[in-house]
Design an enzyme around this catalytic site. Structure first.
Site, mmCIF file in Angstrom:
data_model
loop_
_atom_site.group_PDB
_atom_site.id
_atom_site.type_symbol
_atom_site.label_atom_id
_atom_site.label_comp_id
_atom_site.label_asym_id
_atom_site.label_seq_id
_atom_site.Cartn_x
_atom_site.Cartn_y
_atom_site.Cartn_z
ATOM 1 N N ARG A 36 0.826 -1.217 0.000
ATOM 2 C CA ARG A 36 0.000 0.000 0.000
ATOM 3 C C ARG A 36 0.856 1.261 0.000
ATOM 4 O O ARG A 36 0.447 2.276 -0.559
ATOM 5 C CB ARG A 36 -0.943 -0.020 1.195
ATOM 6 C CG ARG A 36 -2.074 -1.003 0.948
ATOM 7 C CD ARG A 36 -3.114 -0.960 2.030
ATOM 8 N NE ARG A 36 -4.317 -1.630 1.568
ATOM 9 C CZ ARG A 36 -5.220 -2.155 2.383
ATOM 10 N NH1 ARG A 36 -5.070 -2.065 3.693
ATOM 11 N NH2 ARG A 36 -6.293 -2.747 1.882
ATOM 12 N N LYS A 196 -21.003 -15.753 0.637
ATOM 13 C CA LYS A 196 -22.425 -15.500 0.822
ATOM 14 C C LYS A 196 -23.091 -14.720 -0.300
ATOM 15 O O LYS A 196 -22.536 -13.751 -0.804
ATOM 16 C CB LYS A 196 -22.619 -14.703 2.103
ATOM 17 C CG LYS A 196 -22.251 -15.450 3.359
ATOM 18 C CD LYS A 196 -22.528 -14.543 4.521
ATOM 19 C CE LYS A 196 -22.210 -15.179 5.862
ATOM 20 N NZ LYS A 196 -22.329 -14.146 6.898
ATOM 21 N N GLY A 346 -11.326 -8.059 -1.467
ATOM 22 C CA GLY A 346 -10.087 -8.305 -0.743
ATOM 23 C C GLY A 346 -9.577 -9.730 -0.908
ATOM 24 O O GLY A 346 -8.404 -9.949 -1.230
ATOM 25 N N GLY A 369 -13.544 -3.341 0.072
ATOM 26 C CA GLY A 369 -14.891 -2.808 0.309
ATOM 27 C C GLY A 369 -15.261 -1.725 -0.689
ATOM 28 O O GLY A 369 -16.395 -1.678 -1.178
HETATM 29 P P1 ADP Z 1 -14.022 -10.966 -1.529
HETATM 30 O O1 ADP Z 1 -13.265 -10.561 -0.273
HETATM 31 O O2 ADP Z 1 -13.112 -11.147 -2.701
HETATM 32 O O3 ADP Z 1 -15.177 -10.040 -1.804
HETATM 33 P P2 ADP Z 1 -15.649 -12.834 -0.073
HETATM 34 O O4 ADP Z 1 -15.187 -12.233 1.223
HETATM 35 O O5 ADP Z 1 -17.045 -12.581 -0.489
HETATM 36 O O6 ADP Z 1 -14.642 -12.418 -1.255
HETATM 37 O O7 ADP Z 1 -15.495 -14.408 -0.023
HETATM 38 C C1 ADP Z 1 -14.306 -15.057 0.342
HETATM 39 C C2 ADP Z 1 -14.586 -16.233 1.227
HETATM 40 O O8 ADP Z 1 -15.507 -17.131 0.665
HETATM 41 C C3 ADP Z 1 -13.311 -17.021 1.484
HETATM 42 O O9 ADP Z 1 -12.981 -16.929 2.848
HETATM 43 C C4 ADP Z 1 -13.688 -18.445 1.093
HETATM 44 O O10 ADP Z 1 -13.194 -19.417 1.985
HETATM 45 C C5 ADP Z 1 -15.205 -18.425 1.148
HETATM 46 N N1 ADP Z 1 -15.798 -19.486 0.329
HETATM 47 C C6 ADP Z 1 -15.670 -19.663 -0.998
HETATM 48 N N2 ADP Z 1 -16.298 -20.794 -1.388
HETATM 49 C C7 ADP Z 1 -16.820 -21.360 -0.275
HETATM 50 C C8 ADP Z 1 -17.574 -22.557 -0.024
HETATM 51 N N3 ADP Z 1 -17.909 -23.388 -1.010
HETATM 52 N N4 ADP Z 1 -17.941 -22.814 1.265
HETATM 53 C C9 ADP Z 1 -17.608 -21.964 2.247
HETATM 54 N N5 ADP Z 1 -16.900 -20.821 2.063
HETATM 55 C C10 ADP Z 1 -16.506 -20.522 0.828
HETATM 56 MG MG MG Z 2 -13.712 -10.829 1.800
#
Ligand code: ADP
Ligand code: MG
Length: 389
Positions: A36, A196, A346, A369
């Site tokens: 960063r 989610k 992230g 975010g």
């Molecule tokens: P980002 O930070 O890129 O927006 P998210 O925070 O929405 O992504 O999602 C990342 C998380 O989703 C990771 O910690 C990963 O372990 C979890 N994840 C992905 N696939 C699954 C799954 N099939 N079951 C449970 N958790 C999952």
């Molecule tokens: Mg995340």
């Protein structure tokens, strides 16, 4: 971008107050990843070269009041090494002593204010704090894309009190992300994953209207599959948004592409037994932790046609190596495409780095975010507060 940048203002002989994102990971007083700080260097060097006296500020962690463990001193030290020049450290965020230091700063010199969150007014966007910050400089520069979705004193309040422009990192982020959200070249494919659906409903709704195809993986796909009537045993499913998932599928029609197979495990553990099954054949007691090889092939085939790709959310539990393969395969696929490829979020950004292809995609957003809120179609307050061109 329709906002003014550092190129649009005269910085010579001016005290320039710059908000950066120096929220770096610390191990004691050691910075474990200085990405960063590196990301802010182009703007920092430009201001110095233009003859500005540079006053830098950032938050670091989430202190409640003054907390010496979260001082910006290590950042000032590291920045001094990177610039090969002295970087002065202020004793506080604002106050008489800080103001005197700022006024004494000469063109080309650099100082760093203490952690902005040492002041309780920062996250409340307190006007008195904004006023005191504004008194330190003559021009305000915001290069902290990662906090642009927060209306704080150092990102919004202060910008309203003085000439306010964007730095190069902010400009680059906005140019890439707005290309993806407002003006994508079709075929436009969005890949969504992560844990989610509920975290990403607004993202799906906003991008659904624009994308030609949406590939869904990760835990998020489970909720869609269950909404279609499949039995997913112990997989992560959000039962309270099944109706929302049904409505989204209804709107999306055949734009939405779901996994056809999955890597399942008999425990949420990297050493668990695992196997590949069709999504309608998850055994009792097992859970989906990654997309399967047929899904990877299907997604690859769709992606081959794309001219623009936006990716947010890992395809599986990539933190555990046996379940990272779907995510890494998609990362490598994007790296090989001719298309404009943009990664936001992230965890997605760190997955792309782990896959070793961060330099082979068009853009990896530095703001988790903030990039998500941009994908939701929201105006980022930190950007909105800057002067129009
Ligand atoms: P980002 O930070 O890129 O927006 P998210 O925070 O929405 O992504 O999602 C990342 C998380 O989703 C990771 O910690 C990963 O372990 C979890 N994840 C992905 N696939 C699954 C799954 N099939 N079951 C449970 N958790 C999952
Ligand atoms: Mg995340």
């Amino acid at each position: 971008m329709d906002k003014k940048t550092v190129r649009d203002v005269n910085l010579e002989g001016k005290r320039v107050l710059m908000r950066a994102d120096f929220n770096v990971p610390l191990d004691g007083k050691t910075i474990t990843d200085d990405n960063r700080i590196q990301a802010a260097l182009p703007t920092i060097k430009y201001i110095i070269d233009q003859g500005g006296a540079l006053i830098l500020m950032s938050h670091l962690g989430r202190p409640k009041g003054v907390d010496p463990k979260l001082s910006l001193q290590p950042v000032a030290d590291r920045l001094g090494e990177l610039l090969s020049q002295e970087v002065k450290m202020a004793p506080a965020v604002v106050g008489d002593e800080v103001e005197a230091m700022a006024k004494a700063l000469k063109p080309g010199e650099v100082m760093v204010l203490e952690n902005t969150r040492f002041e309780s007014g920062e996250t409340k966007n307190n006007p008195d704090l904004a006023e005191k910050l504004a008194a330190l400089g003559e021009v305000y520069v915001n290069d902290a894309f990662g906090t642009a979705h927060r209306a704080h004193a150092s990102t919004v309040g202060v910008a309203e009190k003085m000439p306010a422009v964007a730095g190069f990192l902010m400009e680059k982020e906005i140019n890439f992300l707005s290309k993806a959200v407002e003006d994508p070249e079709s075929p436009y494919i969005v890949i969504l994953g992560g844990a989610k659906v509920s975290d990403k409903i607004a993202v799906i709704e906003n991008l659904l209207g624009k994308a030609d195809t949406i590939l869904v993986g990760g835990g998020m796909a489970n909720t869609f599959l269950k909404a279609k009537g499949l039995e997913l045993a112990d997989s992560l499913v959000e039962d309270d948004v099944l109706d929302t998932a049904r409505e989204l599928m209804e709107t999306a029609k055949d734009k939405l592409v779901l996994p056809v197979d999955a890597v399942v495990a008999d425990d949420f553990d990297k050493d668990a037994n695992q196997k590949v099954v069709a999504v309608d054949a998850v055994p009792a007691g097992w859970r989906i932790l990654d997309i399967g090889p047929d899904t990877i092939a299907l997604f690859k085939e769709k992606l081959a046609e794309a001219n623009t790709v936006v990716w947010n959310g890992p395809m599986g539990v990539f933190e555990m190596n046996p379940f990272a393969q779907g995510t890494f395969a998609i990362a490598r696929t994007l790296a090989e495409l001719e298309a404009v490829t943009i990664i936001g979020g992230g965890d997605s950004a760190s997955a792309v780095k782990q896959a070793g292809v961060a330099d082979d995609v068009s853009h990896v957003s530095t703001g988790g975010g903030a990039s998500l809120e941009f994908f939701e179609g929201k105006l980022l307050p930190g950007l909105g507060a800057l002067n129009d061109k």
